[in-house]
Structure formats: structure tokens, C-alpha cells
Design an enzyme around this catalytic site. Structure first.
Site, PDB file in Angstrom:
ATOM      1  N   LYS A 130     -14.155  22.523  56.234  1.00 19.71           N
ATOM      2  CA  LYS A 130     -13.264  22.071  57.317  1.00 19.71           C
ATOM      3  C   LYS A 130     -12.195  23.129  57.500  1.00 19.71           C
ATOM      4  O   LYS A 130     -11.844  23.832  56.559  1.00 19.71           O
ATOM      5  CB  LYS A 130     -12.603  20.752  56.918  1.00 19.71           C
ATOM      6  CG  LYS A 130     -12.091  19.938  58.091  1.00 19.71           C
ATOM      7  CD  LYS A 130     -13.194  19.080  58.654  1.00 19.71           C
ATOM      8  CE  LYS A 130     -12.780  18.310  59.869  1.00 19.71           C
ATOM      9  NZ  LYS A 130     -13.775  17.260  60.166  1.00 19.71           N
ATOM     10  N   ASP A 170     -12.892  19.124  66.119  1.00 15.89           N
ATOM     11  CA  ASP A 170     -12.332  17.913  65.506  1.00 15.89           C
ATOM     12  C   ASP A 170     -11.119  17.599  66.396  1.00 15.89           C
ATOM     13  O   ASP A 170     -11.078  18.053  67.551  1.00 15.89           O
ATOM     14  CB  ASP A 170     -11.944  18.180  64.034  1.00 15.89           C
ATOM     15  CG  ASP A 170     -11.693  16.887  63.243  1.00 15.89           C
ATOM     16  OD1 ASP A 170     -12.660  16.265  62.803  1.00 15.89           O
ATOM     17  OD2 ASP A 170     -10.516  16.494  63.071  1.00 15.89           O
TER      18      ASP A 170
HETATM   19  N1  GLU Z   1     -15.330  16.997  63.056  1.00 16.40           N
HETATM   20  C1  GLU Z   1     -16.529  16.230  62.988  1.00 16.40           C
HETATM   21  C2  GLU Z   1     -16.585  15.449  61.681  1.00 16.40           C
HETATM   22  O1  GLU Z   1     -15.556  15.025  61.197  1.00 16.40           O
HETATM   23  C3  GLU Z   1     -17.775  17.061  63.296  1.00 16.40           C
HETATM   24  C4  GLU Z   1     -18.003  18.251  62.432  1.00 16.40           C
HETATM   25  C5  GLU Z   1     -19.142  19.134  62.935  1.00 16.40           C
HETATM   26  O2  GLU Z   1     -19.763  18.825  63.934  1.00 16.40           O
HETATM   27  O3  GLU Z   1     -19.405  20.137  62.258  1.00 16.40           O
HETATM   28  O4  GLU Z   1     -17.618  15.194  61.125  1.00 16.40           O
END
Ligand code: GLU
Length: 418
Positions: A130, A170
Site C-alpha cells: 500500500k 484508493d
Molecule cells: N485500494 C483497494 C483496496 O483496498 C484496491 C487495491 C488494488 O486494486 O490494488 O483493496
């Protein structure tokens, strides 16, 4: 839980808190997982080897960098940016980028940790990571956002790649930001690859990616209710948040014959109530879809939901319920789908976007939607496999945590100590 498990958990958490001071959201995320997996680990000696638990709570690496950019008046601003590459035992790091003033290392470690287990549950080969920045896109012009994204990617591009680390969106990072970020990556590396997901449809994005988290959360709810001989049809639902997740949760609830009693666009058209800047948990409902952000349901909200007859919660957001709230849901034995299971549809379709990019091909809307539905069903089955209690109650918290853990842990054990 045995006294032994409780003592092991407390000792483990003391160590985690000491090693990662001042990061309460990270402690909260680790506590939830360790509470679920410690009894399982104590019963399965295999998982007590090689410092496995100590290694699984420690990110592989955290990259911290400065992003300097100029606003439309020519003034320079400095933001702090991060990429937490948490675990790549089962695939390249995968997870979104968050641009929000609340972003700090602790928040991104919590999100990266959640992502490891969530991605494992999707059945696709994706590790967890992340990233993001304390930059706030709100109130900025397009050209300011573009300059920020370009400056951010100039550094991030050194650390990512289609087989290394694949970011996505996100909170605060949507189609516009992904476009600027991907454009800058392509410009620096001179390669057109699926290094970002959530891309626009004209340049390698997948159909249904925008809808996937919301649709997935409703599919997960439908699976939980079907397991109880019930369904979303005819149910009154509350949805929080105002982004993609809440919009497409609402759309899918309506599609499955439910009714949404709180959300803006919907209430303007169909009546019902919209609470500007307020949380909707005191409104009577059968089903709740928290789709805003972490810790948006406190213990009082959880109690109000249960007292008002709520029978199911499916979390589109990451860790939206405080631990005391989760306990209230579990004691009431409602169908509680925690974020890392219920909102995994978003990253799952990101994984499908990576597959399509690697094949230089795109699947139809129907193909992607069918795969998404199957993945949410498989996640539900995995939760039931590891989380069904003696009385038949499915504990999705334990099921998702243990189910997500086993695959990552087996891969880590097979790959040796590092
Ligand atoms: N931000 C999204 C999550 O919390 C998607 C992450 C992504 O698609 O890599 O899973």
C-alpha cells in the site's frame, strides 16, 4: 479461546506495539489477525517454525520520500509519500495508493497488512502493499494534481514494475490520478505495461474495475445471506461514503432488489434521507454497507445497528468497524463480513486487469463480472471452511484471517527464512 492462546497473543502484541510505536491503526489490524490465527497456529506446529509470525507482521520494506511540486501560483509545496511493500510470498506486491491528509506510515502499514490477507483470499497470485501521500487532492486544480502525480511517480517509478509492485487507487486516487501516474511511469520507463491498475478503458483498464469493490461487497452480502437461507431482495440498506464504493454498492443493491435508505444521489431521486457529513448508523435498516473509511462505526453505532434489527454488515471500506463494534456484531451473531473479505472484489478485478494486460487482451463486461462473482463466492467458501463454528455460525473474521494466512504462510515456509 484457551488461556494459553490469550497469553501468547498478549505477549506477541506487546512486542508488536514496542516495535511499531505510535501506530494505533496498525496495532488494531495486527491484533484482529493475531486473535484469529493464534489458536490455529498453536494447534498446527508447522506454523510455529522459522519465526513465521514475527516475519509476517514486519513489512518487507517501507519506502519514504519527499514530493515537491508547484501550485498554479508558482508556490512550492512539500508532501511526504510512502510505499509499504509488505509481503510478496505469493505474488508481486499489489495494493492501492491513498492521497489524504490523514495518511502516515502507520495507516499505510495497517492497509498494507490487510492487503496481504485480502489478496491471498482472492485466489489470485498477488502479494500485499500500500502507498500514498498526505497530499489532499480536494480543492486542487487538474494541473496541480497532475504536477503532484508526476513528481510522486518520478520517485515511485524506481520501486515498482509489472513483476515487482503494481499500485492502484484508493481514497483520493481515482481515474484522473491513475491516468497522470501511469502517464509519468510510461514516460520515465518507456514501457507500456500493466504497472498500474484502475487504468482508463482506452489504455489498458478493465471493464468493471470501477464498480468492482461495491459490486463485490454486495455479492459477498448475498453469499452470506444465502448461507442463512435469505437474500438481499426486499431488504432496507444503509450505505455510507460518497465515492465509487458507495455508488456501486447502491447500484448493485438496487439490481438485486434491495432498497437503499441513505445515500445522496439515490435519496435525491427516490426519497429517503441523506445526512451531510454524518454517519448513517442510527437509521433503521436490515443491512449495512460501511463504504467510507477506517473506524467509521464505533461501539455505539454498532449497538444502534443491532438494536434496530440489522442482520448483516458487509464492509466496502477497510477496517471501518472498531474492535468493540466487531464484538457487538459477533455476539449478536449477525452476518458480519469484514473488509478484507467483503471488499476484496476491487483488488480482485485489479488482478484480472493485470492478467488482461499480460495477455494484451480484454475480456467483456460479462466475463469480468462472472469472474468477480465466482471470486466472491470462493472467498465466502474459504471463510466458511475456516470459520464455521460448532453451532453452524460462520465467523467470517476467523475464517478470513485464517484462510488468508494459510496460503501466505505455506509460501513463506516453502521459500525459506529471509
Ligand atoms: N485500494 C483497494 C483496496 O483496498 C484496491 C487495491 C488494488 O486494486 O490494488 O483493496
Amino acid at each position: 479461546m484457551s488461556g494459553n492462546a490469550r497469553a501468547e497473543i498478549d505477549a506477541f502484541m506487546n512486542k508488536v506495539k514496542g516495535n511499531h510505536p505510535g501506530q494505533p491503526e496498525f496495532h488494531q489490524a495486527v491484533q484482529e489477525v493475531i486473535d484469529s490465527i493464534m489458536p490455529f497456529v498453536l494447534e498446527n506446529a508447522r506454523y510455529q517454525q522459522d519465526g513465521l509470525l514475527d516475519r509476517i507482521v514486519e513489512p518487507d520494506r517501507c519506502i519514504l520520500f519527499r514530493v515537491a511540486w508547484t501550485d498554479d501560483k508558482g508556490e512550492t509545496h512539500v508532501n511526504r509519500a510512502y510505499r509499504v511493500e509488505f509481503n510478496n510470498a505469493i505474488g508481486a506486491y499489489k495494493g492501492g495508493l491513498r492521497f489524504h491528509p490523514s495518511v502516515n506510515l502507520g495507516i499505510l502499514k495497517f492497509l498494507g497488512f490487510e492487503q496481504v490477507f485480502k489478496n491471498s483470499l482472492t485466489t489470485l497470485p498477488m502479494g500485499g502493499g500500500k502507498g500514498g501521500s498526505d497530499f489532499d487532492p480536494k480543492g486542487k486544480s487538474d494541473s496541480e494534481v497532475m504536477r503532484f502525480c508526476q513528481a510522486f511517480m518520478t520517485e515511485l517509478s524506481k520501486h515498482i514494475g509489472p513483476n515487482t509492485d503494481v499500485p492502484a487507487g484508493d481514497i483520493g486516487v481515482g481515474a484522473r490520478e491513475v491516468g497522470y501516474l501511469f502517464g509519468q511511469y510510461k514516460r520515465i520507463r518507456n514501457e507500456f505495461t500493466g504497472t498500474m491498475t484502475g487504468k482508463g478503458l482506452s489504455y489498458g483498464g478493465s471493464l468493471i474495475r470501477t464498480e468492482a469493490t461495491g459490486y463485490g461487497a454486495v455479492y459477498f452480502m448475498e453469499n452470506m445471506l444465502n448461507a442463512r437461507g435469505d437474500s438481499v431482495k426486499g431488504k432496507n440498506c444503509t450505505v455510507s461514503g460518497s465515492g465509487n464504493v458507495s455508488i456501486y454498492t447502491t447500484e448493485k443493491v438496487l439490481h438485486l432488489g434491495g432498497k437503499v435508505v441513505t445515500i445522496k444521489e439515490y435519496t435525491e431521486k427516490w426519497g429517503g434521507e441523506y445526512y451531510e457529513g454524518k454517519r448513517p448508523w442510527h437509521v433503521k435498516c436490515d443491512l449495512a454497507f460501511p463504504s467510507a473509511t477506517q473506524n467509521e462505526i464505533d461501539a455505539e453505532d454498532a449497538k444502534a445497528l443491532v438494536d434496530n434489527g440489522c442482520i448483516g454488515v458487509s464492509e466496502g471500506a477497510n477496517m471501518p468497524t472498531v474492535p468493540e463494534g466487531v464484538e457487538i456484531f459477533m455476539n449478536a451473531k449477525i452476518a458480519y463480513g469484514l473488509g478484507k473479505a467483503a471488499n476484496a472484489g476491487g483488488v480482485a478485478v485489479s488482478g484480472l486487469e493485470q492478467s488482461q494486460n499480460a495477455m494484451r487482451y480484454s475480456w467483456s463486461r460479462e466475463e469480468v463480472d462472472n469472474k468477480l462473482q465466482q471470486i466472491m463466492k470462493d472467498i465466502h467458501e474459504k471463510c466458511a471452511e475456516y470459520g464455521t463454528e460448532k453451532d453452524g455460525f460462520i465467523n467470517y473474521v476467523n475464517g478470513a484471517n485464517v484462510g488468508g494466512f494459510v496460503k501466505v504462510a505455506d509460501a513463506m515456509l516453502a521459500q525459506g527464512v529471509y
